[in-house]
Design a protein around this motif. Structure first.
Motif, mmCIF file in Angstrom:
data_model
loop_
_atom_site.group_PDB
_atom_site.id
_atom_site.type_symbol
_atom_site.label_atom_id
_atom_site.label_comp_id
_atom_site.label_asym_id
_atom_site.label_seq_id
_atom_site.Cartn_x
_atom_site.Cartn_y
_atom_site.Cartn_z
ATOM 1 N N ILE A 210 -31.698 60.585 -10.533
ATOM 2 C CA ILE A 210 -31.935 61.421 -11.707
ATOM 3 C C ILE A 210 -31.977 60.500 -12.928
ATOM 4 O O ILE A 210 -31.017 59.756 -13.176
ATOM 5 C CB ILE A 210 -30.839 62.482 -11.877
ATOM 6 C CG1 ILE A 210 -30.843 63.443 -10.677
ATOM 7 C CG2 ILE A 210 -31.030 63.274 -13.157
ATOM 8 C CD1 ILE A 210 -29.520 63.727 -10.108
ATOM 9 N N THR A 211 -33.079 60.521 -13.675
ATOM 10 C CA THR A 211 -33.229 59.654 -14.844
ATOM 11 C C THR A 211 -33.440 60.487 -16.098
ATOM 12 O O THR A 211 -34.051 61.552 -16.059
ATOM 13 C CB THR A 211 -34.420 58.693 -14.682
ATOM 14 O OG1 THR A 211 -35.639 59.454 -14.569
ATOM 15 C CG2 THR A 211 -34.250 57.827 -13.447
ATOM 16 N N GLY A 212 -32.926 59.980 -17.219
ATOM 17 C CA GLY A 212 -33.167 60.574 -18.527
ATOM 18 C C GLY A 212 -34.033 59.645 -19.347
ATOM 19 O O GLY A 212 -33.924 58.418 -19.223
ATOM 20 N N GLY A 213 -34.899 60.215 -20.184
ATOM 21 C CA GLY A 213 -35.849 59.405 -20.935
ATOM 22 C C GLY A 213 -35.750 59.592 -22.429
ATOM 23 O O GLY A 213 -35.102 60.525 -22.927
ATOM 24 N N SER A 214 -36.431 58.710 -23.155
ATOM 25 C CA SER A 214 -36.436 58.795 -24.613
ATOM 26 C C SER A 214 -37.258 59.976 -25.114
ATOM 27 O O SER A 214 -37.161 60.349 -26.281
ATOM 28 C CB SER A 214 -36.982 57.491 -25.197
ATOM 29 O OG SER A 214 -38.282 57.230 -24.707
ATOM 30 N N ASN A 215 -38.079 60.570 -24.239
ATOM 31 C CA ASN A 215 -38.858 61.752 -24.643
ATOM 32 C C ASN A 215 -38.108 63.054 -24.400
ATOM 33 O O ASN A 215 -38.648 64.142 -24.621
ATOM 34 C CB ASN A 215 -40.200 61.788 -23.913
ATOM 35 C CG ASN A 215 -40.037 61.901 -22.399
ATOM 36 O OD1 ASN A 215 -38.924 61.828 -21.873
ATOM 37 N ND2 ASN A 215 -41.134 62.068 -21.703
ATOM 38 N N GLY A 216 -36.869 62.980 -23.911
ATOM 39 C CA GLY A 216 -36.062 64.176 -23.698
ATOM 40 C C GLY A 216 -36.194 64.804 -22.332
ATOM 41 O O GLY A 216 -35.569 65.822 -22.057
ATOM 42 N N TYR A 217 -36.977 64.194 -21.428
ATOM 43 C CA TYR A 217 -37.173 64.748 -20.092
ATOM 44 C C TYR A 217 -36.152 64.148 -19.130
ATOM 45 O O TYR A 217 -35.793 62.975 -19.219
ATOM 46 C CB TYR A 217 -38.576 64.455 -19.554
ATOM 47 C CG TYR A 217 -39.708 65.115 -20.308
ATOM 48 C CD1 TYR A 217 -39.496 65.812 -21.496
ATOM 49 C CD2 TYR A 217 -41.016 65.029 -19.843
ATOM 50 C CE1 TYR A 217 -40.536 66.410 -22.184
ATOM 51 C CE2 TYR A 217 -42.075 65.624 -20.532
ATOM 52 C CZ TYR A 217 -41.817 66.309 -21.707
ATOM 53 O OH TYR A 217 -42.850 66.885 -22.397
ATOM 54 N N ILE A 218 -35.698 64.953 -18.164
ATOM 55 C CA ILE A 218 -34.903 64.477 -17.035
ATOM 56 C C ILE A 218 -35.757 64.640 -15.784
ATOM 57 O O ILE A 218 -36.335 65.709 -15.568
ATOM 58 C CB ILE A 218 -33.584 65.271 -16.884
ATOM 59 C CG1 ILE A 218 -32.729 65.120 -18.153
ATOM 60 C CG2 ILE A 218 -32.794 64.783 -15.687
ATOM 61 C CD1 ILE A 218 -32.805 66.267 -19.078
ATOM 62 N N LYS A 219 -35.842 63.594 -14.987
ATOM 63 C CA LYS A 219 -36.678 63.645 -13.787
ATOM 64 C C LYS A 219 -35.846 63.347 -12.549
ATOM 65 O O LYS A 219 -34.950 62.498 -12.578
ATOM 66 C CB LYS A 219 -37.845 62.670 -13.904
ATOM 67 C CG LYS A 219 -38.801 63.025 -15.044
ATOM 68 C CD LYS A 219 -40.094 62.245 -14.972
ATOM 69 C CE LYS A 219 -41.070 62.715 -16.060
ATOM 70 N NZ LYS A 219 -42.371 62.026 -15.982
ATOM 71 N N VAL A 220 -36.156 64.070 -11.483
ATOM 72 C CA VAL A 220 -35.478 63.903 -10.202
ATOM 73 C C VAL A 220 -36.454 63.222 -9.250
ATOM 74 O O VAL A 220 -37.585 63.689 -9.071
ATOM 75 C CB VAL A 220 -35.015 65.264 -9.639
ATOM 76 C CG1 VAL A 220 -34.248 65.062 -8.336
ATOM 77 C CG2 VAL A 220 -34.159 66.006 -10.663
ATOM 78 N N TRP A 221 -36.011 62.095 -8.633
ATOM 79 C CA TRP A 221 -36.904 61.248 -7.847
ATOM 80 C C TRP A 221 -36.416 61.062 -6.414
ATOM 81 O O TRP A 221 -35.210 61.046 -6.154
ATOM 82 C CB TRP A 221 -37.003 59.853 -8.460
ATOM 83 C CG TRP A 221 -37.426 59.801 -9.882
ATOM 84 C CD1 TRP A 221 -36.614 59.875 -10.989
ATOM 85 C CD2 TRP A 221 -38.757 59.664 -10.381
ATOM 86 N NE1 TRP A 221 -37.359 59.790 -12.131
ATOM 87 C CE2 TRP A 221 -38.671 59.655 -11.788
ATOM 88 C CE3 TRP A 221 -40.015 59.548 -9.771
ATOM 89 C CZ2 TRP A 221 -39.798 59.531 -12.603
ATOM 90 C CZ3 TRP A 221 -41.125 59.421 -10.582
ATOM 91 C CH2 TRP A 221 -41.022 59.413 -11.971
ATOM 92 N N ASN A 222 -37.374 60.890 -5.526
ATOM 93 C CA ASN A 222 -37.121 60.225 -4.253
ATOM 94 C C ASN A 222 -37.380 58.756 -4.516
ATOM 95 O O ASN A 222 -38.530 58.317 -4.601
ATOM 96 C CB ASN A 222 -38.059 60.764 -3.175
ATOM 97 C CG ASN A 222 -37.869 60.084 -1.829
ATOM 98 O OD1 ASN A 222 -37.387 58.951 -1.737
ATOM 99 N ND2 ASN A 222 -38.258 60.762 -0.762
ATOM 100 N N PHE A 223 -36.310 57.964 -4.690
ATOM 101 C CA PHE A 223 -36.494 56.597 -5.177
ATOM 102 C C PHE A 223 -36.979 55.637 -4.095
ATOM 103 O O PHE A 223 -37.295 54.482 -4.388
ATOM 104 C CB PHE A 223 -35.214 56.069 -5.831
ATOM 105 C CG PHE A 223 -33.991 56.054 -4.940
ATOM 106 C CD1 PHE A 223 -33.725 54.994 -4.104
ATOM 107 C CD2 PHE A 223 -33.101 57.118 -4.958
ATOM 108 C CE1 PHE A 223 -32.598 54.975 -3.303
ATOM 109 C CE2 PHE A 223 -31.966 57.119 -4.167
ATOM 110 C CZ PHE A 223 -31.709 56.041 -3.334
ATOM 111 N N ASN A 224 -37.057 56.093 -2.847
ATOM 112 C CA ASN A 224 -37.608 55.231 -1.800
ATOM 113 C C ASN A 224 -39.111 55.416 -1.625
ATOM 114 O O ASN A 224 -39.746 54.665 -0.881
ATOM 115 C CB ASN A 224 -36.891 55.488 -0.472
ATOM 116 C CG ASN A 224 -35.535 54.801 -0.418
ATOM 117 O OD1 ASN A 224 -35.443 53.602 -0.631
ATOM 118 N ND2 ASN A 224 -34.486 55.561 -0.158
#
Length: 545
Positions: A210-224
């Motif tokens: 789970i990453t947070g960004g400078s644009n205010g979005y939080i994204k959930v990833w399959n990091f593999n």
């Protein structure tokens, strides 16, 4: 001046190439360079004599650009965007050399004006106060230096499920590393919209990023695989996310995010939620009416029902997650000399809960450790009395403590500062009356601010990342295992494969790594005897005796 015969045609071509409105430009005769920036967040480089198309495009800002300056003497371009991010670019290489974090640079509030002084080689930025950013050129890196990313590493973490380390850079590059060897496994760019990653966490099982960004979005990833599972964001204008965590309350899972909108955003994490874009739940009533009045920089949880948030102005609020109400509120203490200092950094970038800690021979309680001013750490009792128990100095250079981590077994406190030092304290033997307890271990891990600090308890090693572009692994007492991305692979279980007793080369040669000792500040009798026998003509020449 464009020739009158084709001026209309060339102006049309320029408009088509710019796509959206230009809000700033600067012209440099020395480099025959015109730079433009605007709503599309791109900086375009033009030859003013041949303006058919840009000679280069610089990508990296995540908000509209409203100010540009060219430093012709240094070959640098300064750019400022609406999210208060300042970037410095190299004209010839067309790459980003540095990005200034608004909080660390003292830029607070909306930027109203800015100016570059060639004589002072400094950028002056007016917001709630005036921030001065001097330009200091870094020496070229030594050929033997290993880096993990090409830009500043904003965060990293360890996935116990896969025994992998994930690191995120300022340019939204996510790298996956094999924990046992330091070898890179996978890499992907986490965003198509030029947004910097500011924070990260894993779900409880360590399977999703789970990453947070400078644009205010939080994204959930399959990091593999680099696949974005879903995007979490508010409706309307979004502000930078500064901290996020994964939380379980009464059997339900949530993603908690905090940042520059000064609110706690709560997103339900349910397998049934199949929408690619997900909105947050309704805010807690106490958060809307009595919450933070400044940017929230960090969030930390204490199961089963406590959550703490720390803000830019030094305010700490402890919440009850079951009811959404405020349990207690603290403001970091200031000494008499600090009260008279303007511009003092009172922000709270890191906090950590300690459970079952005995305070002053009392019964076990729950305590909260928070970053204070001038490299101090504050200890609060959050259950019995809601009071400040102790404040003690950690950073010997009075640098802000950027990261705190507490081990479960031995109750060891790890603290990292903006100069790259790590300090270890034993909280079991901690005396609240002692204002300057002695650290059990101390070493310099990086040459600039540490952005992540985590203890991998299964292997008793320390994982760190920094704005100096590196992610590193250390033993629990500071023995250097290696830098992720170095040519030589290591084995965590075999100390002979570690770099120890060696240390990172750039840390070794950095002047701030020199130990403080009285003998280094005094002239020895031998040096005085030698200097007394040296004639003026001999000074500066080394002779063998």
């Amino acid at each position: 001046m464009l020739p009158s015969t084709d001026s209309a045609q060339q102006l049309r071509e320029i408009r088509e190439a710019c796509y959206e409105g230009v809000k700033a430009f600067d012209l440099c005769q020395k480099h025959s360079l015109l730079v433009t920036g605007g709503m599309d967040r791109l900086i375009r480089l033009w030859n003013p004599y041949f303006s058919e198309k840009p000679t280069g495009i610089l990508k990296g800002h995540s908000a509209p650009i409203f100010s540009l300056f060219i430093s012709s003497e240094d070959g640098r371009i300064f750019s400022i965007s609406r999210d208060n991010t300042v970037k410095i670019w190299h004209i010839e290489d067309q790459c980003c050399l540095f990005a200034a974090d608004p909080t660390a640079s003292g830029i607070h509030g909306d930027v109203s004006a800015c100016s570059y002084s060639p004589a002072m080689r400094s950028l002056y930025i007016a917001a709630d106060g005036i921030a001065v950013l001097p330009l200091m050129l870094r020496p070229k890196p030594h050929s033997g230096i290993s880096v993990s990313h090409d830009e500043a590493v904003m965060c990293c973490g360890y996935s116990e499920e896969f025994r992998q380390v994930v690191s995120c850079s300022e340019e939204a590059v996510v790298k996956v590393w094999d924990f046992d060897t330091g070898r890179q496994v996978f890499e992907f760019t986490a965003t198509p919209d030029l947004t910097s990653i500011t924070c990260m966490t894993f779900d409880i099982k360590g399977r999703r990023l789970i990453t947070g960004g400078s644009n205010g979005y939080i994204k959930v990833w399959n990091f593999n695989s680099g696949h974005c599972i879903k995007t979490l964001k508010k409706e309307g204008k979004c502000h930078q996310v500064c901290g996020c965590t994964f939380l379980k309350v009464q059997g339900n899972s949530y993603v908690i995010a905090v940042g520059r909108d000064r609110r706690i955003d709560i997103y339900s994490d349910s397998p049934e939620e199949l929408y690619h874009v997900q909105r947050p739940q309704s805010s807690w009533k106490d958060d809307l009416q009595n919450g933070h009045t400044e940017d929230i920089l960090c969030v930390v949880q204490c199961p089963p029902s406590l959550l703490a948030t720390g803000s830019y102005n030094g305010e700490i609020i402890v919440w009850n997650t079951d009811s959404g109400s405020i349990s207690c509120r603290f403001v970091g203490p200031l000494s008499a000399e600090d009260h008279n200092t303007k511009g003092l950094d009172t922000s709270v970038p890191s906090m950590v809960f300690i459970r079952n800690l005995r305070l002053m021979q009392l019964s076990p309680t729950t305590a909260l450790l928070t970053s204070g001013v001038r490299g101090w750490v504050n200890l609060w009792d959050v259950l019995n009395g809601w009071k400040l128990v102790s404040s003690f100095k950690v950073s010997k250079y009075q640098q802000k403590i950027t990261k705190l981590y507490i081990t479960d077994e031995k109750t060891l406190l790890y603290a990292a500062d903006r100069m790259g030092y790590i300090y270890i304290y034993n909280m079991e033997t901690f005396d609240p009356e002692q204002r300057s307890p002695r650290a059990e271990h101390c070493w310099r891990a990086h040459t600039s601010s540490i952005t992540s600090l985590q203890i991998v308890t299964s292997d008793q090693v320390v994982l760190t990342s920094s704005t100096d572009h590196t992610v590193r692994l250390w033993s629990a007492s500071g023995e250097f295992i290696g830098t992720f991305g170095q040519p030589e692979m290591w084995s965590v279980q075999i100390p002979s494969s570690w770099i120890h007793p060696g240390v990172p080369y750039e840390v070794l040669i950095d002047p701030l790594s020199m130990p403080h000792h009285d003998i280094l500040k005094r002239k020895s009798h031998l040096s005085e005897a030698i200097s007394s026998d040296v004639t003026p003509t001999d000074r500066g020449e080394l002779k063998t005796v």
